[in-house]
Structures are given as C-alpha cells and as structure tokens.
Design a protein around this motif. Structure first.
Motif, PDB file in Angstrom:
ATOM      1  N   VAL A 101       2.417   1.136   1.606  1.00 17.40           N
ATOM      2  CA  VAL A 101       1.923   2.381   2.196  1.00 17.40           C
ATOM      3  C   VAL A 101       2.756   2.822   3.389  1.00 17.40           C
ATOM      4  O   VAL A 101       2.724   3.998   3.760  1.00 17.40           O
ATOM      5  N   ALA A 128       0.311  -4.464   0.073  1.00 19.59           N
ATOM      6  CA  ALA A 128      -0.024  -3.039   0.168  1.00 19.59           C
ATOM      7  C   ALA A 128       0.418  -2.440   1.494  1.00 19.59           C
ATOM      8  O   ALA A 128       0.802  -1.270   1.561  1.00 19.59           O
ATOM      9  N   PRO A 183      -3.687   0.228  -2.315  1.00 21.51           N
ATOM     10  CA  PRO A 183      -2.959   1.293  -1.607  1.00 21.51           C
ATOM     11  C   PRO A 183      -3.681   2.631  -1.671  1.00 21.51           C
ATOM     12  O   PRO A 183      -3.605   3.431  -0.725  1.00 21.51           O
ATOM     13  N   ALA A 217      -4.743  -2.341   5.254  1.00 17.18           N
ATOM     14  CA  ALA A 217      -4.292  -3.149   4.120  1.00 17.18           C
ATOM     15  C   ALA A 217      -4.699  -4.610   4.313  1.00 17.18           C
ATOM     16  O   ALA A 217      -5.105  -5.288   3.362  1.00 17.18           O
TER      17      ALA A 217
END
Length: 458
Positions: free
Chosen positions: A316, A312, A362, A178
């Motif tokens: 996640v 993100a 994501p 990310a």
C-alpha cells in the motif's frame, strides 16, 4: 469479544468549524509526543508497539474463547442451536453498544473508557471461568455473561477507534493499519488450535486464559503516553443532547461522498465475505472432506492471509490506492468464483481462499486510511462506530441466506452468488469518482491525500 482498532472495513458527522478539509486536520498534541514520533520508524514507536502488543494478546484470548464457547455448550446440551446462543448474544451486545460507545468516546476521556471496558470484559470472562470450573455452566447465565462482554467490547471498540491516528504519524498510517491486520490474522491462526488444546485439558482453561488476556490490553491503555483524547477544548465545548450527538456520525457520513460509499461498500463486502466463510465449510463437507481436513484447510487459508497482511504495508505504500481497489476487487471476485471448481480438492480450495483473503488486507487498509483522513479527531469515534455498526448489521444474515440458497439450488449457487456480488462491487468502484481519486495526490511523505476539485464535494 474482539478489541479492534478499526471496524471490519472502512469506518469513521457535520458541524466542525475548521474550514480545512477533514483529511488535513490533526488532533491537538499539547505534549509534543506525537510530533516526536514522526521522526522515528514505526517499529521504534513505543506507544504504537505497546498498543499493538496489548491488543494482540487480548485478540488471541478472544479467539481462544470463541472456539471454546460452542464446544462447551455442545458438551453440556448437545444442541447446535444452543451452541450458537452465546455468540449471538455477544454479537447483539456489540452491535447495540457501538453507537452509544462512539458518543461516549468523543465526550469522555478515552483512556478511562478503554481501561474500564477491558476490566468489565475480564470480569465477564472470569465469570464464565468460575461457573464452568464450578461444574454448573447454565446456558442462561453463559448467555447473559456473553451479552455483557459484547456490550463492553463495543465500549472498547468505540474508544479504540481513534487511537491509531493519535499515536502514529500520518505518513505511517497505512503501515500501521497493515500491521493491525497482521495482528488479527495471527491471533486467529493461533487462537483456534490453542483454544482446542486448552479445552481438551480443562473446559474452564480457555475462559481463564481469555480473562487474563484482558489484563495485557488494560496495561497497554494505561501506559501509552500519548494523550488519547478527546482534547480538553473539545470536552469543554457545549455538547448537544445525546440523541442528537448520536446522529452526528451519520449526518457527517451523509455529507461526504467517499464516506457514504465506504459505508455501503463495507456493509456489502462484510455480508458477502461472511457468507463465503460459512459456505467454505459447507462446500468442503458436501464434497466429503472430514472435519479435521476442513479445520486444516481453514488454518492454511488463515496462514495465507497472515502472510499477505505482513507484506500489505509495503504494497500500500508503493501502489496508489485507487489502483489497489480497482484491481484487487476484480481479483477477489475471480478467486471466490474459482472455489466452485476446486471444492473437491480441499487443500487447493484452501489456497484459493487464502489468496482471496490476502487481497482483502490491502483493500481494507486503503479504505480504512481513506476514511480516517476524512474525519476530524473530535468526531472520529462517532463516525467510525456508525460505519462499524453498518458494516456488522447485515453480516449475520449471510449464513441463513447462503444455507437457504444451498438447500434450494445446490452448494455451488451461494458461492457463485457471492462471486457475482463481489463483481458488482468491483464494477461500482470504477463508477465512483471518490474511489478513483484515492491516491491522486500525496503529502510528500508517502501518505496519500484525497484531492478535491474546487467546489466539488469530497
């Protein structure tokens, strides 16, 4: 010209003797550095932060010169077709070099390959700076230097493909990827205005800045302490002929259901999103937006994407992978389709595009992590570069195909076609068992491990 840790979406061959699933194998770490890093938060991981910083500086330089190249050729020749030649040559070199680069990265020391490729890229951009400063930027020479840089960028990308999983514990891979996405969006957001300012000051300035930026990533490659591989045992093993080794990545992908789907998914997604980027400019222009407004709208969309990339990592970690893929893929299709209704309002259209790009991060992180977990370290470079080649091989068709649709049926037709294509991919995600199993199990440390029923192909 981009120094990327991963290919544009999922990326990463048969024959390993280890009977465990590939997702559960880990690269050898004779120094113990990797294990020590497991106890520390990601922001205290010296090697990851050094790598991230070096590639961030290099990525910024890449986006600076990416804007300056077409401006330079337009200023010299006045031809839009000529202005695209440098980018085409660089892209051709990258695609042509990715597969051999993957083989080299699984055979020879990756640190030396990374440093050597960075120095070649610096030399190529230094050559562009030299000819522009000398006042004789001939198109054939510029194109040849761009081709050389594309080949060197492919060599770097092949050796860089396994690096994050070498220097980051498995439980932190999603957060690490990310942050890689945030790095790339940040470089894109800052690179365009900086490139324009430098080009306005002096035509040679963006190319000198890009050449110097490769020094940062070269130093990062040299000062990372973790062994970057391939491990000595793998290098000492008998190697098949290069051509056979080249095909092992594709053979391994074919042997795994998730990898087969991830490769097809990434190729189709990149094709559609490349068309979306082109049609965003064309659609706004057709509705009367000025070039400055279009540039501002693109910057706003990139800023939204950067904000999404920054959060993100948290998303996640908290939401199972299959839920992200199944939900976000439908939202992405809906967001793209909404651009048709907002095309006459460029700032709202930019926010809509930005929201769609937020959703891509994501999605990429989940797929990239899933792919990485399926591949043993000794084959990572070959598999990732094979998937990266597939992902990039069709994206160049998007502008031409979108333009032809727009000329024949109006500017809304390509956007609706892209939205329809994304909807088909969203429906396909529901039909693939390997996607539905993303996040079905956990290692206990926050990292998802794909689960496989007994006797069923992963």
């Amino acid at each position: 010209m981009t120094d990327s840790d991963t290919s544009p979406a999922p990326q990463p061959p048969p024959g390993d003797s280890d009977p465990r699933p590939a997702a559960l194998t880990a690269p050898a770490d004779p120094t113990g550095t990797h294990q020590a890093a497991q106890a520390a938060p990601l922001w205290r991981n010296r090697d990851y932060n050094l790598w991230w910083s070096g590639t961030a500086v290099s990525g910024l330089g890449t986006h600076v010169s990416a804007l300056a190249f077409p401006l330079l050729i337009l200023a010299v020749t006045g031809s839009a077709a000529d202005a695209g030649i440098a980018g085409t040559c660089e892209a051709a070199g990258r695609v042509a070099g990715l597969l051999p680069a993957g083989v080299a990265a699984d055979r020879y020391p990756r640190r030396a390959l990374l440093a050597g490729a960075s120095l070649v890229q610096a030399a190529a951009m230094g050559g562009v700076f030299w000819v522009v400063a000398a006042g004789d930027p001939g198109l054939p020479l510029i194109a040849a230097l761009a081709l050389a840089q594309g080949l060197a960028a492919a060599a770097f990308a092949g050796a860089a493909a396994p690096i994050v999983r070498r220097i980051v514990p498995a439980s932190q891979l999603k957060a690490a990827y990310a942050r890689v996405q945030a790095r790339d969006y940040g470089a894109q957001l800052a690179g365009a205005p900086l490139g324009a300012a430098l080009f306005t000051a002096a035509r040679w300035a963006p190319f000198l800045a890009d050449a110097l930026s490769f020094g940062a990533v070269t130093l990062a490659c040299l000062f990372v302490r973790t062994p970057l591989g391939p491990d000595p045992a793998g290098r000492a093993a008998a190697r098949p002929p290069v051509v056979r080794d080249l095909l092992t990545g594709l053979a391994y992908i074919r042997s795994k259901a998730f990898l087969r789907y991830a490769m097809l998914w990434s190729a189709a997604t990149n094709l559609l999103l490349a068309g979306l980027g082109f049609m965003f400019v064309v659609t706004l222009r057709s509705h009367g937006a000025s070039p400055s407004v279009i540039g501002g709208a693109e910057a706003l969309a990139a800023a939204c994407a950067l904000g999404g990339a920054l959060v993100a990592g948290q998303v996640v970690q908290r939401v199972p992978g299959h839920r992200i893929v199944l939900t976000v893929s439908w939202l992405l299709a809906a967001g793209v389709g909404s651009l048709v209704l907002l095309a006459s309002r460029p700032w709202l259209a930019a926010l809509c595009l930005g929201a769609s790009l937020v959703l891509v991060t994501p999605l990429n992180v989940v797929f990239t992590t899933g792919v990485t977990q399926h591949v043993p370290d000794a084959m990572t470079a070959r598999v990732l570069t094979t998937m990266g080649t597939a992902a990039q091989s069709f994206a160049w068709l998007a502008p031409a195909a979108s333009g032809a649709l727009a000329d024949a049926f109006g500017v809304d037709a390509p956007v609706l076609a892209i939205a329809a294509g994304l909807a088909l991919l969203a429906a396909a995600n529901h039909a693939v068992p390997a996607v539905r199993r993303l996040g079905a199990g956990s290692t206990g440390s926050g990292e998802e491990t794909p689960q496989t029923p007994h006797g069923q192909e992963r």
